[in-house]
Enzyme design. Structure first.
Site, PDB file in Angstrom:
ATOM      1  N   LYS A 105      41.438  52.019  33.693  1.00 24.37           N
ATOM      2  CA  LYS A 105      40.645  52.462  32.551  1.00 24.37           C
ATOM      3  C   LYS A 105      41.427  52.264  31.262  1.00 24.37           C
ATOM      4  O   LYS A 105      42.613  52.542  31.204  1.00 24.37           O
ATOM      5  CB  LYS A 105      40.324  53.944  32.680  1.00 24.37           C
ATOM      6  CG  LYS A 105      39.567  54.217  33.930  1.00 24.37           C
ATOM      7  CD  LYS A 105      38.284  54.928  33.657  1.00 24.37           C
ATOM      8  CE  LYS A 105      37.575  55.065  34.989  1.00 24.37           C
ATOM      9  NZ  LYS A 105      36.177  55.281  34.906  1.00 24.37           N
ATOM     10  N   GLU A 116      40.180  55.627  44.904  1.00 22.83           N
ATOM     11  CA  GLU A 116      40.644  54.246  44.916  1.00 22.83           C
ATOM     12  C   GLU A 116      42.142  54.225  45.180  1.00 22.83           C
ATOM     13  O   GLU A 116      42.878  55.007  44.620  1.00 22.83           O
ATOM     14  CB  GLU A 116      40.353  53.611  43.554  1.00 22.83           C
ATOM     15  CG  GLU A 116      40.671  52.153  43.479  1.00 22.83           C
ATOM     16  CD  GLU A 116      41.986  51.873  42.780  1.00 22.83           C
ATOM     17  OE1 GLU A 116      42.240  50.716  42.490  1.00 22.83           O
ATOM     18  OE2 GLU A 116      42.774  52.808  42.546  1.00 22.83           O
ATOM     19  N   HIS A 174      35.448  46.238  44.280  1.00 22.64           N
ATOM     20  CA  HIS A 174      35.127  45.585  43.006  1.00 22.64           C
ATOM     21  C   HIS A 174      35.209  44.073  43.120  1.00 22.64           C
ATOM     22  O   HIS A 174      35.035  43.354  42.157  1.00 22.64           O
ATOM     23  CB  HIS A 174      36.059  46.085  41.897  1.00 22.64           C
ATOM     24  CG  HIS A 174      36.020  47.576  41.754  1.00 22.64           C
ATOM     25  ND1 HIS A 174      36.805  48.402  42.526  1.00 22.64           N
ATOM     26  CD2 HIS A 174      35.271  48.383  40.986  1.00 22.64           C
ATOM     27  CE1 HIS A 174      36.544  49.660  42.211  1.00 22.64           C
ATOM     28  NE2 HIS A 174      35.614  49.686  41.282  1.00 22.64           N
TER      29      HIS A 174
END
Ligand code: GLN
Ligand code: ZN
Length: 759
Positions: free
Chosen positions: A114, A672, A701
């Site tokens: 992030k 994750e 992903h």
């Protein structure tokens, strides 16, 4: 007064880049075609800013995937395993971003994290001992020339060397100190190339400066920029910061030879004080970020002008540039695409395009001589009126309920250990239980069913029948391959936050307000307008039906209050704490209804919990955790001891708040772990983590299918650090973005791997 924009959204107002990229990945269009689409989008965005009268427009804010990855490739920071695939430059780039599995090889993607306190994700560049840092790319120069073709003399933005080095991952024995000189030298090269290209302004984005900086950090920054600024080659350098204030380094910044400094007056709690207390040199431009790049509320001109008025005295009117607080990447394109928002609401919002007009208005108003002229200006009064005319958003019942929360409502009893045993007895799961995170692939037919229902093309009964059929098949598949804890697949959800928002009072929805989350993935955060409460049961019917299809444990799926808030556009007229508690009570009602319906495991996703952790440690508890964690506890504290509460978090960047995560009071947490290192597992062990854990065993992903050996291997490392009795086996996130074939293949391998380790 002049205006500037740090960066503009790039996927296109109809997500053109997303769709083009997806076609390109499937070989449906050529490289030339995707390049052309990208080029047209860049042109459109430049023209738009130019027509809005913005003086400092950025180029190189565009990216096919991510700007950190762009810097890495610009400077030749490409790990060998990707180079060796022998792909074209663009495909090598995408291989780093998404992984590659095909005739030329099989490699995982680089890690993704992030971006500060946003829901945007950057690719983590990898630097190994053999990395040769060298300016090899031409993207910034090319994009500058494109702007020149549009008759715009743009500033060229790039992530600066300090933030880049702080966020990069060093995979060998060398570290920042071994590469900083090379990198600084290549940034100087970059500046000289900009100079040759005719660039006047170079912008270096250094958001890392708003974090807590150590003395070493400050020294590193100074060393890097002393070199850089000595090699300006006549280019003017703007140092741009955002997402907070630069209290640890402000005095150094104003001494260095920058030509402009960009500060965030929106999120930067101390920014104004810093400038007032320490002054601002007359030989630099102050890029004042007063138009919020993160939220969608109209700017309050009175407030912005108040700030600028004070800055004028310190920096001089001509030296102030009205700026966005951060890149506009984090807000949707334009309100013009919204046909359904009622006008009395719509007038309170500003998306990227509307923010351009705000910048211009503020600059105009600020240039007028103080006092009468400003007050008499139509734009000013219209804006001031807006803040008085907000349609009523308070709900007395909600306020009363929040006020009535008791201390004991935050505690679940009995204590964890006791619950753990009760649940083990009741559920009778094997060692290393297998499960998924909730969603199954959202194939075209699933999306079409929802759309058809939304548009009124099919009846409610048809809509439900279709989804029930999907659920049934999904459960059959899960049973067939031997998963232990099943899910219904989340076919009814467009998005894990919007779906809940639609069933809550107090929300406003958009049609096309997409914001990039990572790569081609965009999200459409709903807007919290007023006090929030649950209108009706949300997921209960779907879960009940799913439960009726199987004898295995069925996991109910909810989104938690912190994530709902973090992935919505939040209110600015009440506190975040108040908003979270309102949401917590609404979801609590849903938890209790699911339990009543016989659902024995309930997962409350807090995918975004870590994301909004304040960037400065000193704010962690007071500004966030002290109410976010209790809010989560409030959601589930009412359930029976035998009901097992799961939570899920995307990304495992919580090494530093492990006790806090344990204190959420969940029975199981999945997160994750496959795309980052296993450091988190060591920390869990060190902290004596009591909650059971499912660290994701493969990366969802990426379309790559993990082999059984690979998963067994990952599990081996997990078992070294986690008690067998506490370990769950699951993918690292929901499967909604994946295709059916790879999902099936991956889950089959996951179950096989579980069997191997049980054996
Ligand atoms: N339950 C959600 C899903 O599977 C969780 C998604 C997420 O963590 N982002 O889709
Ligand atoms: Zn997730």
């Amino acid at each position: 007064m002049r205006t500037a924009v740090i960066g503009y959204p790039r996927v296109g107002k109809d997500r053109e880049l997303k769709f083009a990229s997806e076609k390109y990945f499937k070989n449906e269009i050529s490289e030339k075609e995707i390049q052309d689409i990208a080029k047209n989008l860049r042109k459109e965005h430049i023209e738009l800013q130019k027509d809005s009268g913005i003086d400092f427009i950025s180029v190189n804010d565009f990216s096919f995937y991510d700007n950190m990855l762009d810097v890495a490739t610009l400077f030749n920071i490409i790990p060998d395993r990707y180079r060796q695939l022998g792909l074209s430059d663009l495909d090598t780039y995408f291989a780093m971003a998404r992984g590659y599995q095909g005739e030329k090889g099989n490699v995982k993607a680089l890690a993704m994290k992030k971006w500060f306190n946003t829901n945007y994700h950057y690719i983590v560049p990898e630097i190994d001992d053999d990395t040769q840092i060298k300016l090899v790319g031409t993207k910034p120069f090319d994009e500058y020339k494109e702007a020149v073709d549009c008759k715009v003399d743009a500033k060229v933005c790039i992530i600066g060397p300090f933030t880049f080095l702080k966020l990069a991952k060093f995979t060998g024995s060398k570290g920042i100190a071994d590469f900083e000189q090379d990198l600084a030298k290549e940034y100087v090269n970059y500046l000289s190339k900009l100079s040759e290209t005719g660039v006047e302004w170079a912008e270096f984005d250094e958001p890392y400066l708003v974090k807590d900086l150590s003395l070493d950090d400050i020294k590193l920054f100074e060393r890097l920029y002393r070199v850089l600024l000595a090699g300006k080659s006549g280019v003017k350098v703007l140092l741009q910061t955002y997402f907070g204030d630069v209290r640890d380094i402000y005095n150094l910044l104003i001494q260095l030879d920058f030509d402009g400094i960009g500060l965030d007056f929106f999120e930067g709690k101390q920014t104004k004080e810093l400038v007032k207390k320490n002054g601002f040199p007359g030989d630099k431009l102050l890029f004042a970020g007063v138009v919020c790049g993160k939220n969608i509320w109209k700017n309050n001109y009175a407030k912005s002008l108040e700030i600028i008025k004070e800055l004028k005295v310190i920096a001089g009117e001509d030296n102030i540039v009205v700026n966005t607080s951060c890149s506009l990447l984090h807000v949707p394109y334009t309100l013009e695409s919204e046909q359904k928002i009622p006008a009395e609401y719509k007038m309170h919002f500003a998306f990227a395009k509307e923010k351009l007009a705000e910048l211009k208005d503020i600059a105009e108003l600020a240039s007028e001589k103080d006092g009468k002229v400003v007050i008499s200006s139509g734009k000013y009064t219209a804006n001031a009126e807006l803040f008085k005319s907000r349609p009523d958003s308070a709900d007395e019942n909600v306020r009363k309920r929040v006020a009535g929360i008791k201390k004991s409502d935050y505690d679940r009893l009995p204590k964890f250990k006791e619950r753990e045993e009760i649940q083990k007895d009741k559920l009778g799961l094997p060692l290393f239980p297998t499960t998924t995170i909730g969603s199954f692939p959202q194939t075209a037919d699933v999306r079409k069913n929802r759309q058809d229902y939304r548009k009124g093309n099919i009846s409610k009964e048809q809509y439900i029948a279709f989804n029930r059929d999907k659920i049934k098949k999904c459960i059959e598949f899960q049973e067939e391959i031997g998963l232990d804890v099943l899910v219904h697949g989340e076919y009814e959800r467009n998005d894990m936050v919007e779906y809940f928002g639609e069933h809550l009072a107090g929300y406003v929805f958009t049609e096309k307000a997409w914001v990039q989350s990572y790569g081609t993935r965009c999200v459409k955060p709903p807007i919290i307008w007023g006090d929030v409460s649950r209108k009706e049961p949300i997921t209960v019917e779907w879960s009940k039906y799913a439960k009726s299809c199987t004898n295995k444990p069925m996991k109910g799926m909810l989104t938690g209050p912190v994530t709902i808030l973090n992935w919505s556009f939040p209110r600015e007229d009440i506190s975040i704490k108040e908003s979270i508690l309102q949401l917590a009570l609404a979801i609590r009602d849903e938890v209790l209804d699911l339990e009543k319906a016989g659902i024995e495991i309930i997962q409350i996703d807090e995918a975004a919990l870590r994301e909004k952790l304040p960037l400065r440690k000193s704010d962690w508890y007071t500004d966030y955790l002290d109410f976010a964690i209790p809010a989560f506890r409030l959601v589930h504290s009412g359930v029976k001891p035998e009901t097992q509460i799961h939570t899920h978090m995307c990304y495992s960047e919580f090494t530093d708040i492990i006790p806090v995560i344990d204190a959420m009071g969940a029975d199981v947490i999945t997160f994750e772990a496959s795309r980052s290192d296993l450091q988190i597992l060591d920390s869990l062990k060190a902290n004596n983590f009591k909650t059971e854990v499912g660290p994701g065993v493969y990366d969802i992903h990426s379309p790559r299918v993990p082999s059984v050996e690979e998963i067994v291997d990952a599990l081996g490392k997990m078992r070294d650090r986690i008690d067998d009795k506490k370990l769950w086996i699951n993918p690292d996130c929901g499967l909604k973005t994946r295709g059916v074939p790879e999902t099936k293949a991956s889950l089959i391998n996951l179950v096989k791997a579980a069997q191997v380790v049980r054996g």
